[in-house]
Motif scaffolding. Structure first.
Motif, PDB file in Angstrom:
ATOM      1  N   ARG B  14       0.852  -1.185   0.000  1.00  7.08           N
ATOM      2  CA  ARG B  14       0.000   0.000   0.000  1.00  7.08           C
ATOM      3  C   ARG B  14       0.885   1.232   0.000  1.00  7.08           C
ATOM      4  N   SER B  16       0.835   5.175   0.819  1.00  6.35           N
ATOM      5  CA  SER B  16      -0.001   6.175   1.485  1.00  6.35           C
ATOM      6  C   SER B  16       0.601   7.549   1.281  1.00  6.35           C
ATOM      7  N   THR B  37      -4.788   6.220   0.437  1.00  3.13           N
ATOM      8  CA  THR B  37      -4.016   4.994   0.351  1.00  3.13           C
ATOM      9  C   THR B  37      -4.304   4.298  -0.970  1.00  3.13           C
ATOM     10  N   HIS B  39      -4.051   0.914  -2.930  1.00  8.53           N
ATOM     11  CA  HIS B  39      -3.849  -0.513  -2.707  1.00  8.53           C
ATOM     12  C   HIS B  39      -3.243  -1.102  -3.976  1.00  8.53           C
ATOM     13  N   THR B  78       4.341  -4.134   2.169  1.00  7.73           N
ATOM     14  CA  THR B  78       3.681  -3.686   3.383  1.00  7.73           C
ATOM     15  C   THR B  78       3.370  -4.887   4.282  1.00  7.73           C
TER      16      THR B  78
END
Lengths: 321, 344
Positions: B14, B16, B37, B39, B78
């Motif tokens: 992810r 951010s 965020t 994905h 992540t």
């Protein structure tokens, strides 16, 4: 012959520091209303410069040095610059590869489209806005009234390209030149746009020149194909003729190097070498150093136009059975 | 079965963006959260045995390049883990990237951007081995010449600069640079996408030759279905950060099972089909910032049912020994059931 677009002997040269370069060399073709012509070639073949030359968009150090471009019988090359400007966007329009470069990022889609309408036709803002909405509808944009209020950055790449195509369609031009318009798009979006373009050509009767490097795209979209190499059209014919029975060794090599035609994992037939530098073209036929059929005459004599049926520029064209 | 060379185990990534100071202040005042965020990858697991070429296919935003970068150690995942030879590899800026990069090498899409224009190509090729202390001086010069010949160029080209080469030749140089490290795994990210058709065939042939000679293992990332079919053993189809189908190239192309795979195949123009009636996929790829609930493909899927809108399909091996993430092949979409049940 009555083509929507007739190009005869078009030649474009660039004066570079290293010497003159003939980017488009005696190019001739015609496109009838409602037909799509695929202009195919690799980088440096002159396919894009041909498109730009038709619209009179060649800038210094380049110059169209010969030939004629007839749109519905009118020679664009005989026009003065301001007359030409009135033709562009009205009779002939262009769609470029990157829609982010064609759309003004600080104007709403509706503003720039209605501006394009009002440049050529006297009408109220309201009416122009309606015309823009109709154009978006024609290219299959959902909720067109909403989209008119959007800025280009709020649209996806595929949507932007549809807006560019819709803008090109605003005045129902006789001819659209499209330069690699789906190259930057994903395959699923490309599929959608190709389907729309095919339908547009059939329904509106606009003649389309589709400039691309992608043989697979033209083979399923275009009615006719012209293959360019080093500034010249080396072969032309209907899509079926050119794809299923190529006569020029270069066309044959191009088609054979497409992986989907071969058993996975097998060595692909390849054209040796690389595309020639236009500044330093080989003598005779420019394809000679890469050609499996080349003989002595190919090094001394420029290739002969084989007029037996289709246009093939080659001393030793392949026979079709 | 021996242990696979590369194991990608439940990897997610992810990205951010921390909002700016002003926005954070406003957020605190109003009690909202403006953090965005993306994905990029969600729960991706793949095994690549030694000697296999695994194709990773998908459209923009599907996460294929992110996956390649994680495997190459450019990004740290992540969640999840990447193992090479059974040993977890530390990744990212704080990990032991140097150690990893001797074993995994990447070949990028654009050979105009990936080669330093001011460095002679011989120096470019020898830079990696030199930095890692694998070879020195004369030894490196010899090796550079040998590598250049191996990729079909002349050894004497080592003293030239990148601008003296065509696109296809530059991509050969990029391949030579990757091979100089004698990597165990190659990651090719759209390595032939920017080349002309006739040059593309040359580079694909080179890759297939090298693969046989050097017994290469590779991740072959591409959007081009016909190229992937030609050079890959197995293919993973990705959509919006997840693997939706995984099969051998032969099976996948003979009979795609996931509706997305099927639709993707249908929308690719192929040579010689004549003026085809296109059957394009409707709609657009959703944003990875706000992926749709349930199956990410359901808004575009002609078979979607209530279950697809609620439940994320897992990548499950089908009875035919292939893996597909679709409720159609795993108990149904729920469209025959009463919709009320699902809504509740």
């Amino acid at each position: 012959m009555t083509g929507a677009l007739e190009v005869r002997g078009l030649t474009t040269r660039f004066e570079t520091r290293a010497g003159p370069v003939t980017a488009v060399n005696d190019v001739s073709f015609s496109v009838a209303p409602g037909r799509i012509m695929g202009l195919v070639g690799e980088s440096g073949s002159g396919k894009s410069v041909t498109g730009f030359s038709i619209l009179g968009l060649i800038e210094e150090p380049g110059r169209v040095t010969g030939g004629s471009v007839l749109v519905e019988g009118q020679d664009l090359r005989a026009l003065k610059p301001d007359q030409m400007r009135r033709m562009r966007g009205r009779k002939v329009s262009m769609v470029f590869q990157d829609p982010m470069m064609t759309l003004n990022p600080v104007l709403r889609v509706g503003d720039q489209m209605s501006m394009a309408v009002r440049v050529h036709e006297k009408m109220s803002k309201r009416a122009a806005w309606d015309r823009a909405r109709e154009a978006l509808e024609i290219v299959g944009i959902p909720a067109p009234a909403e989209r008119l209020k959007a800025y280009p950055h709020q649209l996806s790449g595929g949507m932007r390209q549809r807006v560019a195509i819709a803008t090109a369609l605003l005045h129902r031009p006789a001819v659209i030149i499209a330069d690699e318009p789906t190259t930057a798009l994903d395959v699923s979006i490309q599929g959608q746009i190709l389907a729309e373009v095919r339908r547009l050509a059939d329904e509106t009767g606009t003649a389309i020149v589709w400039v691309t490097h992608d043989l697979a795209v033209v083979s399923s979209l275009a009615d006719d194909i012209c293959v360019m190499y080093a500034g010249r059209i080396v072969e032309s014919g209907t899509s079926e003729q050119v794809i299923t029975a190529p006569r020029h060794p270069y066309t044959k090599g191009l088609i054979e190097s497409v992986p989907s035609l071969h058993e996975p994992g097998r060595k692909l037939p390849q054209i040796p070498g690389s595309t020639p530098q236009l500044l330093n073209l080989p003598t005779g036929c420019p394809f000679r150093p890469r050609c499996p059929r080349a003989t002595d005459i190919c090094a001394t004599e420029p290739p002969r136009l084989d007029t037996d049926g289709r246009h093939v520029l080659c001393h030793h064209p392949l026979e079709t059975t | 079965m021996t242990e696979p060379l590369l194991q990608i185990d439940a990897v997610s990534k992810r990205f951010s963006r921390r909002p700016g100071l002003l926005t954070r202040g406003l957020d605190r005042l109003t009690g909202t959260d403006s953090a965005v965020t993306v994905h990029a990858l969600t729960d991706v697991s793949l095994d690549v045995p030694r000697g296999e070429v695994m194709g990773i296919v998908g459209e923009s935003g599907c996460g294929k390049s992110t996956l390649g970068r994680i495997v190459s150690g450019i990004y740290a995942p992540t969640d999840g883990e990447v193992k090479l030879d059974g040993k977890p590899v530390a990744q990212g800026p704080d990990g032991n990237v140097q150690k990893l990069t001797t074993r995994v090498q990447m070949i990028h899409q654009d050979p105009f951007a990936s080669l330093n224009p001011r460095m002679k190509v011989g120096e470019t090729i020898a830079e990696g081995p030199r930095l890692h202390g694998l070879m020195t001086g004369e030894e490196a010069r010899q090796r550079v010449r040998q590598l250049l010949r191996q990729v079909g160029l002349e050894g004497a080209y080592a003293n030239r600069l990148p601008h003296q080469f065509s696109g296809g030749q530059r991509q050969r140089i990029a391949i030579a640079r990757a091979l100089a490290m004698e990597p165990e795994l190659l990651v090719l990210d759209e390595a032939v996408a920017s080349l002309d058709v006739s040059i593309q065939a040359q580079v694909l042939n080179l890759f297939m030759d090298l693969r046989r000679e050097l017994d290469l293992t590779a991740l072959f990332i591409s959007h081009d279905l016909s190229v992937v079919r030609h050079v890959c053993d197995r293919v993973a189809i990705m959509y919006l950060g997840r693997v939706v189908e995984l099969a051998t190239a032969e099976e996948l192309y003979a009979r795609p099972m996931h509706p997305y795979t099927e639709a993707l195949f249908a929308s690719v123009p192929t040579l010689g089909t004549g003026r085809a009636a296109f059957k394009p996929i409707k709609g657009e790829i959703p944003s990875p910032i706000d992926p749709p609930p349930g199956c990410a493909f359901h808004p575009r899927c002609p078979f979607a049912g209530p279950r697809c809108r609620a439940e994320v399909p897992r990548l499950k091996p089908s009875p035919q020994g292939r893996s597909v993430a679709c409720h159609l092949h795993d108990g149904g979409t729920g469209s025959e059931e009463t919709p009320r049940e699902v809504a509740a």
